[in-house]
Scaffold this motif. Sequence first.
Motif, PDB file in Angstrom:
ATOM      1  N   VAL A  70       0.831  -1.207   0.000  1.00  0.00           N
ATOM      2  CA  VAL A  70       0.000   0.000   0.000  1.00  0.00           C
ATOM      3  C   VAL A  70       0.866   1.257   0.000  1.00  0.00           C
ATOM      4  N   THR A  71       1.965   1.251   0.771  1.00  0.00           N
ATOM      5  CA  THR A  71       2.845   2.423   0.835  1.00  0.00           C
ATOM      6  C   THR A  71       3.414   2.760  -0.539  1.00  0.00           C
ATOM      7  N   ILE A  72       3.662   1.766  -1.349  1.00  0.00           N
ATOM      8  CA  ILE A  72       4.169   2.013  -2.713  1.00  0.00           C
ATOM      9  C   ILE A  72       3.022   2.213  -3.699  1.00  0.00           C
ATOM     10  N   GLY A  73       1.972   1.421  -3.539  1.00  0.00           N
ATOM     11  CA  GLY A  73       0.892   1.412  -4.532  1.00  0.00           C
ATOM     12  C   GLY A  73       0.060   2.682  -4.557  1.00  0.00           C
ATOM     13  N   ILE A  74      -0.312   3.209  -3.380  1.00  0.00           N
ATOM     14  CA  ILE A  74      -1.176   4.393  -3.356  1.00  0.00           C
ATOM     15  C   ILE A  74      -0.487   5.611  -3.981  1.00  0.00           C
ATOM     16  N   PRO A  75       0.768   5.941  -3.656  1.00  0.00           N
ATOM     17  CA  PRO A  75       1.409   7.085  -4.335  1.00  0.00           C
ATOM     18  C   PRO A  75       1.509   6.896  -5.850  1.00  0.00           C
ATOM     19  N   LEU A  76       1.868   5.695  -6.281  1.00  0.00           N
ATOM     20  CA  LEU A  76       1.967   5.461  -7.728  1.00  0.00           C
ATOM     21  C   LEU A  76       0.596   5.582  -8.394  1.00  0.00           C
ATOM     22  N   LEU A  77      -0.448   5.060  -7.703  1.00  0.00           N
ATOM     23  CA  LEU A  77      -1.793   5.202  -8.264  1.00  0.00           C
ATOM     24  C   LEU A  77      -2.194   6.669  -8.366  1.00  0.00           C
ATOM     25  N   TRP A  78      -1.792   7.464  -7.360  1.00  0.00           N
ATOM     26  CA  TRP A  78      -2.103   8.896  -7.420  1.00  0.00           C
ATOM     27  C   TRP A  78      -1.413   9.549  -8.619  1.00  0.00           C
ATOM     28  N   GLY A  79      -0.179   9.151  -8.904  1.00  0.00           N
ATOM     29  CA  GLY A  79       0.501   9.709 -10.069  1.00  0.00           C
ATOM     30  C   GLY A  79      -0.257   9.422 -11.349  1.00  0.00           C
ATOM     31  N   VAL A  80      -0.753   8.205 -11.488  1.00  0.00           N
ATOM     32  CA  VAL A  80      -1.525   7.866 -12.689  1.00  0.00           C
ATOM     33  C   VAL A  80      -2.823   8.660 -12.733  1.00  0.00           C
ATOM     34  N   VAL A  81      -3.510   8.755 -11.580  1.00  0.00           N
ATOM     35  CA  VAL A  81      -4.782   9.479 -11.523  1.00  0.00           C
ATOM     36  C   VAL A  81      -4.582  10.956 -11.846  1.00  0.00           C
ATOM     37  N   ARG A  82      -3.530  11.541 -11.321  1.00  0.00           N
ATOM     38  CA  ARG A  82      -3.267  12.974 -11.545  1.00  0.00           C
ATOM     39  C   ARG A  82      -2.997  13.249 -13.021  1.00  0.00           C
ATOM     40  N   PHE A  83      -2.193  12.383 -13.635  1.00  0.00           N
ATOM     41  CA  PHE A  83      -1.936  12.550 -15.074  1.00  0.00           C
ATOM     42  C   PHE A  83      -3.221  12.373 -15.866  1.00  0.00           C
ATOM     43  N   ALA A  84      -4.047  11.408 -15.465  1.00  0.00           N
ATOM     44  CA  ALA A  84      -5.301  11.184 -16.193  1.00  0.00           C
ATOM     45  C   ALA A  84      -6.216  12.388 -16.092  1.00  0.00           C
ATOM     46  N   GLN A  85      -6.306  12.998 -14.905  1.00  0.00           N
ATOM     47  CA  GLN A  85      -7.143  14.188 -14.739  1.00  0.00           C
ATOM     48  C   GLN A  85      -6.644  15.336 -15.613  1.00  0.00           C
ATOM     49  N   ALA A  86      -5.310  15.441 -15.741  1.00  0.00           N
ATOM     50  CA  ALA A  86      -4.726  16.540 -16.532  1.00  0.00           C
ATOM     51  C   ALA A  86      -4.686  16.215 -18.023  1.00  0.00           C
TER      52      ALA A  86
END
Length: 417
Positions: A151-167
């Motif tokens: 989770v410590t690795i997965g959640i930040p990486l998922l946020w990076g993907v989500v942020r790029f997708a939103q932008a």
Amino acid sequence: MTADRDRTVPQTAPVRIPQTREDVAQLGSFTRTRVERIIGIVIAVGCMALGAQGFVAALDASAELPGWHPALEFVVFIPLVLMLAACFAGRGQRVFSGLFVVAYTVGMILWPIAAAGLPAAPSAEPWMFYLINIGTAAAVIAFPLPGQIGVTIGIPLLWGVVRFAQAGWDVSFTVSVVLDVSFALIFGAIVLTLGALFRTAAVRVDRARANAVTSYAAAASIAATEQERVDVGALMHDSVLAALLAVDHADSPRERTLAVSMAREALTRLANAERDAGMGPEAPVSCASIAESIEVSAAELGHPLQVDHVHPRELRVPGVVARALALAATQAISNAIQHADAVGLRVGVTGYEDPDRVTVRVRDHGPGFDPGAVAPDRLGISASIVARMAAVGGRATITSGGTGTEVALEWMEGVVE
């Protein structure tokens, strides 16, 4: 007698050392339990501050987002509130922390849909970002170490993907997203490492504590055994030897009567030498404890058995009486194994109230014997059973015939024979 002492020293010192494996298990988690409580409270305090910041940001963004956005806020913030309440209360914190990790992950996946069409700027962080460290911290409470790492690795990486997708996958967001992901990874790694260090230290302290208690129990057993050896030696020299000398010099009927009385008293004291050697506290114990002691003794004699026990819930007998009942029953079991091959061997403990009374019955289906024909110098019955029960104000009744033998041990409150 020495074996009995070795077996029962931990049971006769309930205040000083654990009596059962369950007690040792509870003692072995003393520090770990408290460390878990501290970790939960500290994480709850930090998450409360981050959650408040995220909640304020979510309220500001509600006017610009679609109508179903408040439902997304409920999906994320309600589990967060439940997690904080559970951490402060110390109940269910693992369950609700895990629930928040799942809810937050779902919220991040839905975020690009909720924010679709809205202008995005690298310097303007969405409210979902303020909760990212709460997600990694909650994993430290909810999951074992492999899950925490994931989770410590997965959640930040998922946020990076989500942020790029939103932008819209705009490369101008690269620096901002990398910084966000790096910050979340570093903070999550710190929390995870501290939690693992504290838990490891707590486990080591608990293990050292349990080992110390075990060593103390062994040392107490050895000391009690040595004290018993010394006391029995003194008893043999003072009481038994004096009785034998009296018998040797008895000429008149009165002298013979006195010699017999001295011999009987000496045998009684010899049978109960372990009580003089440190019987332990006389704190009342339950009939179930008597049955458990008999089961342990039977197992050590090589014949495990299930002792039936029926008794009122509140019935308790003095510790010295319980010990005498268990030792006398053990001797009866040993006799049944030796002379009847333990055929049909059964043991039952029955308690009564008004007045308090306990009866232990040891039965076998062996060939039987004539109790009156037992040689006086055979102490297995006269000393270890009859005299032992008499010493605590109880009585032993032996019935034997062609269908088997029954040894009934009875003690009643307020009756001294």
